[in-house]
Design an enzyme around this catalytic site. Structure first.
Site, PDB file in Angstrom:
ATOM      1  N   CYS A  85       0.788  -1.218  -0.051  1.00 45.85           N
ATOM      2  CA  CYS A  85       0.133   0.163   0.066  1.00 45.85           C
ATOM      3  C   CYS A  85       0.821   1.182  -0.073  1.00 45.85           C
ATOM      4  O   CYS A  85       0.373   2.411  -0.078  1.00 45.85           O
ATOM      5  CB  CYS A  85      -0.900  -0.025   1.193  1.00 45.85           C
ATOM      6  SG  CYS A  85      -2.180  -1.396   0.911  1.00 45.85           S
ATOM      7  N   LYS A 334     -10.132   5.877   4.514  1.00 43.73           N
ATOM      8  CA  LYS A 334     -11.747   5.390   5.330  1.00 43.73           C
ATOM      9  C   LYS A 334     -12.808   5.953   4.354  1.00 43.73           C
ATOM     10  O   LYS A 334     -13.843   5.132   3.826  1.00 43.73           O
ATOM     11  CB  LYS A 334     -11.940   5.911   6.535  1.00 43.73           C
ATOM     12  CG  LYS A 334     -13.339   5.447   7.064  1.00 43.73           C
ATOM     13  CD  LYS A 334     -13.329   4.025   7.192  1.00 43.73           C
ATOM     14  CE  LYS A 334     -14.783   3.476   7.379  1.00 43.73           C
ATOM     15  NZ  LYS A 334     -15.645   3.834   6.011  1.00 43.73           N
ATOM     16  N   HIS A 338      -9.295   3.657  -1.473  1.00 37.85           N
ATOM     17  CA  HIS A 338      -7.880   3.410  -1.307  1.00 37.85           C
ATOM     18  C   HIS A 338      -7.666   2.360  -2.639  1.00 37.85           C
ATOM     19  O   HIS A 338      -7.480   1.128  -2.531  1.00 37.85           O
ATOM     20  CB  HIS A 338      -7.773   2.389   0.048  1.00 37.85           C
ATOM     21  CG  HIS A 338      -6.296   1.836   0.100  1.00 37.85           C
ATOM     22  ND1 HIS A 338      -5.171   2.494  -0.313  1.00 37.85           N
ATOM     23  CD2 HIS A 338      -5.977   0.736   0.733  1.00 37.85           C
ATOM     24  CE1 HIS A 338      -4.148   1.800  -0.052  1.00 37.85           C
ATOM     25  NE2 HIS A 338      -4.511   0.655   0.643  1.00 37.85           N
TER      26      HIS A 338
END
Length: 396
Positions: A85, A334, A338
């Site tokens: 990530c 959130k 993502h």
């Protein structure tokens, strides 16, 4: 770590970012072109003006051709990178180092992901051969262990812990609701979030970041050349990356209440930037809130709250838009979403908007005009085995 860094040697002079979320009407190529074109316009350059490109994507492309083809690049080096990530952050890190080292005058870092209509439930990691001892639980399950471990260590009543997690989600949804580029643009009260059913440990769907399509990009040049492109450059103060060795997975003493790789990356970044009191010196922070308990632990690992107190700070509104230190003012993973290859650059895009005074009034940080430094943080992997990246960016 003994890193000397590249403080004030490189500047970001152009940035762009697509909306994150479901892009049924756009393919991977379209997302790349949209983010790149906005970035070229921002810096006042053409694609041929850029000397070299770094493409960050976890699973939407296998080589530099994935970028050279849609942009129609000719005779340009394009490097595809991937680091869980932290992929988008890694693209920027490598582009910045190349410019700082004198190999190129101007470079682009661009990250993108196209996964929503790929036929998979979410991200589809390539099955790398192993020795058969790898874990087989989901990311949500791994990070769900953080909340009860934290509550047990610091004596937080379960009801208070649940409320603190809901407060993280509510804060980030509040910010995302004011961001037209965010995936989720609806506010949720703490009470409503506390009533959501659990899906992994004690975590509900609303404790988890959303899978999304999207792209973001940045153009970097030497700091002394920055004003050729913009009168408001974003100077790179620090770039730090730490790759853990996975020792936490086999350590009986590892308790899931801290991420050592994050603490190490933060300490190195602060040393590079000359920061001694991050909570007082930073104007904002964009952090990797892949799950709500992650954000609470990150506040402590990044030195923005004392150990065992971040949950109280969250409840008190310390990290709200109008708080002492705004965290994830764009909605974070959130609410913004993502897409793995783009998230690190999306965080820098928010720093670009906020520090330059270009964020809309309804989403402007309380510290604007008072402080000039921003932190961005990404991580990849799981508690006990992760990579962590921290950047410090500033306008002065």
């Amino acid at each position: 770590m003994g890193s000397h860094g590249i403080r004030d040697r490189v500047a970001i002079v152009g940035m762009g970012c697509t909306r994150f979320g479901e892009h049924w009407e756009m393919g991977f190529d379209d997302l790349l072109v949209a983010a790149a074109d906005e970035t070229f316009r921002s810096a006042g350059v053409t694609r041929q003006d850029v000397d070299a490109y770094w493409l960050g994507t976890a699973q939407s492309g296998m080589s530099g051709i994935a970028l050279a083809r849609p942009l129609g690049l000719e005779g340009k080096p394009v490097t595809r990178v991937e680091n869980y990530c932290a992929t988008g952050s890694e693209a920027l890190r490598q582009a910045a180092y190349a410019v700082a080292g004198g190999a190129y005058d101007i470079a682009m870092a661009i990250g993108a992901e196209k996964v929503k209509d790929g036929g998979y439930q979410g991200l589809n990691a390539f099955p790398i051969p192993g020795d058969g001892t790898a874990r087989s639980v989901t990311a949500a399950a791994m990070f769900s262990m953080v909340a009860p471990a934290y509550a047990n260590k610091y004596g937080v009543p379960p009801a208070d812990m649940k409320t603190a997690l809901a407060r993280v989600a509510s804060k980030n949804h509040y910010n995302g609701a004011r961001n037209p580029r965010a995936q989720f643009r609806k506010e949720y009260s703490v009470e409503k979030l506390c009533g959501m059913p659990a899906v992994a440990g004690g975590l509900s769907v609303f404790d988890c970041a959303g899978v999304a399509d999207g792209a973001a990009a940045a153009i970097v040049v030497r700091a002394e050349d920055a004003h050729r492109y913009t009168d408001k450059p974003l100077l790179v103060k620090a770039l730090s990356l730490v790759a853990g060795n996975g020792s936490g997975l086999g350590d009986p003493g590892y308790d899931y209440t801290t991420f050592p790789e994050v603490s190490a990356a933060a300490a190195d970044a602060y040393a590079q930037a000359g920061i001694t009191a991050p909570r007082a010196e930073l104007a904002m922070a964009e952090v990797h809130d892949c799950f709500t308990p992650t954000e609470i632990v990150l506040m402590e690992d990044l030195g923005l709250a004392e150990r065992g107190t971040a949950w109280k700070e969250v409840m008190a509104g310390t990290f709200d838009l109008d708080g002492e230190l705004p965290v994830n003012p764009d909605g974070g993973l959130k609410a913004f979403g993502h897409p793995v290859g783009a998230s690190g650059l999306r965080m820098m895009f928010e720093a670009w908007l906020q520090l330059r005074g270009e964020a809309p009034p309804e989403r402007r940080i309380s510290t604007y005009g008072k402080r000039s430094l921003a932190l961005t943080h990404t991580l990849g992997g799981y508690p006990g085995e992760m990579v962590s990246f921290v950047s410090i960016l500033g306008t002065e």
